[in-house]
Scaffold this active site. Structure first.
Site, PDB file in Angstrom:
ATOM      1  N   SER A  69       0.787  -1.235   0.000  1.00  0.00           N
ATOM      2  CA  SER A  69       0.000   0.000   0.000  1.00  0.00           C
ATOM      3  C   SER A  69       0.816   1.281   0.000  1.00  0.00           C
ATOM      4  O   SER A  69       0.238   2.370  -0.067  1.00  0.00           O
ATOM      5  CB  SER A  69      -0.953   0.017   1.199  1.00  0.00           C
ATOM      6  OG  SER A  69      -2.044  -0.837   0.971  1.00  0.00           O
ATOM      7  N   LYS A  72       0.086   3.830  -2.647  1.00  0.00           N
ATOM      8  CA  LYS A  72      -0.897   4.909  -2.547  1.00  0.00           C
ATOM      9  C   LYS A  72      -0.250   6.292  -2.455  1.00  0.00           C
ATOM     10  O   LYS A  72      -0.932   7.307  -2.655  1.00  0.00           O
ATOM     11  CB  LYS A  72      -1.828   4.645  -1.354  1.00  0.00           C
ATOM     12  CG  LYS A  72      -2.728   3.432  -1.578  1.00  0.00           C
ATOM     13  CD  LYS A  72      -3.366   2.935  -0.305  1.00  0.00           C
ATOM     14  CE  LYS A  72      -4.192   1.688  -0.593  1.00  0.00           C
ATOM     15  NZ  LYS A  72      -4.562   0.957   0.617  1.00  0.00           N
ATOM     16  N   SER A 130      -5.631   3.483   5.100  1.00  0.00           N
ATOM     17  CA  SER A 130      -5.165   2.776   3.903  1.00  0.00           C
ATOM     18  C   SER A 130      -6.328   2.199   3.108  1.00  0.00           C
ATOM     19  O   SER A 130      -6.282   1.064   2.629  1.00  0.00           O
ATOM     20  CB  SER A 130      -4.169   1.663   4.282  1.00  0.00           C
ATOM     21  OG  SER A 130      -3.385   1.280   3.179  1.00  0.00           O
ATOM     22  N   LYS A 247       3.648   6.449   5.246  1.00  0.00           N
ATOM     23  CA  LYS A 247       2.674   5.452   4.793  1.00  0.00           C
ATOM     24  C   LYS A 247       3.160   4.034   5.082  1.00  0.00           C
ATOM     25  O   LYS A 247       4.325   3.715   4.879  1.00  0.00           O
ATOM     26  CB  LYS A 247       2.413   5.606   3.292  1.00  0.00           C
ATOM     27  CG  LYS A 247       1.312   4.693   2.740  1.00  0.00           C
ATOM     28  CD  LYS A 247      -0.059   5.138   3.185  1.00  0.00           C
ATOM     29  CE  LYS A 247      -1.140   4.142   2.797  1.00  0.00           C
ATOM     30  NZ  LYS A 247      -1.131   2.935   3.651  1.00  0.00           N
TER      31      LYS A 247
END
Length: 311
Positions: A69, A72, A130, A247
């Site tokens: 993820s 992203k 997320s 992140k």
């Protein structure tokens, strides 16, 4: 809940360019910086000085790996670079977004069908819990085409074009959220750190990823108001003094990943850990190395409440 398709193996290519930690020159390397570079359990790691871009730490920095993820970050980067972007533009949540996270077993912001949410709220929903539903909503909104599938594919093409523009020569995307569709969603620690450095220059992005929690209000399909409470999956926030993002990412082929950033004494560093089961303590060790401090050994990790997304 973790993003990704269990059991999928990602093809890993590119030559290994160096083992262990390599210290390069940079404004943070002297004289306050710790003398000995720490060892980390990550398969790949990289850390840079945000102000200068100079390398502070490197471990297999140019070996391609899946990044879950943390993908992203690029999704947000493409959205934020859209000409004449209106962050208050409202998007109606489609059932297709909910169906997607159910089918993938993906992390979710639990966006409700028919709710009207702003682009700014979708960025929060994607970057804190997320939410793969939020990532799909953004890809669908900012891609071109006559179907959801066509628009999301168009958006992924924009992600790859942006990677080229940013000089991320060892990065490729086949998804908008890290749920690889063709086993060709990969980056390197160096490329991902460069991407994060670019994204953090956007005040909207930087303002979102430093929040441990947000409460947002959306209009429902019947005209009512829905309250969304999203917790940041990045447990370094609120645990390491000075942490400001960025992140998380976790799925079966990628392992635990973390893009992290912190500021102390007006010095900001950005780092990447790919496939690291000790990602938070290793991030703290690297940050201590950059700042010449010793916080990692006493750091108490912020806990996420029951029901909050894990990534």
């Amino acid at each position: 809940m973790k993003t990704g398709i269990k059991g999928v193996r990602i093809r890993r290519t590119a030559a290994v360019v160096g083992a262990g930690a390599l210290l390069a020159g940079g404004a943070l390397t002297a004289p306050a910086q710790a003398a000995t570079a720490p060892s980390v359990s990550a398969k790949g790691a990289f850390m840079l000085n945000s102000a200068t871009g100079s390398t502070l730490y490197s471990k297999y920095a140019d070996t391609k790996r899946p990044m879950a993820s943390t993908t992203k970050i690029m999704t947000a980067r493409v959205v934020l670079s859209t000409p004449d972007l209106n962050l208050d533009r409202k998007v109606t949540i489609k059932q297709a977004y909910r169906d997607y996270v159910t089918a993938k077993g993906a992390s979710t912001a639990d966006l409700k069908t028919g709710d009207k949410v702003t682009i700014r709220q979708l960025l929060h929903a994607m970057l804190l819990p997320s939410g793969c539903d939020a990532a799909m909503a953004l890809a669908d909104t900012f891609g071109t085409g006559t179907t959801v599938s066509a628009r999301t594919k168009s958006f992924i093409s924009k992600m790859n074009a942006k990677a080229d523009t940013l000089g991320l020569t060892n990065t490729h995307f086949d998804s908008f959220d890290g749920n690889s569709t063709q086993n060709t969603n990969y980056t390197t620690p160096r490329d991902l750190a460069k991407l994060a450095r670019s994204a953090m220059k956007y005040s909207t992005f930087a303002g979102i990823v430093k929040k441990p929690k947000t409460v947002q209000y959306a209009t429902t399909s019947t005209g009512g108001t829905r309250t969304y409470t999203w917790y940041n999956t990045n447990q370094l926030l609120g645990s390491y003094s000075g942490a400001i993002g960025v992140k998380t990412g976790t799925n079966t082929p990628s392992g635990p990943c973390l893009v992290f950033a912190a500021t102390r004494n007006e010095k900001t560093v950005i780092g990447v850990l790919l496939n690291d089961q000790y990602r938070y303590t290793d991030a703290a060790k690297l940050l201590d190395y950059a700042f010449g401090t010793s916080s990692a050994s006493t750091m108490q990790l912020r806990t996420l409440p029951t029901g909050a997304q894990r990534d």
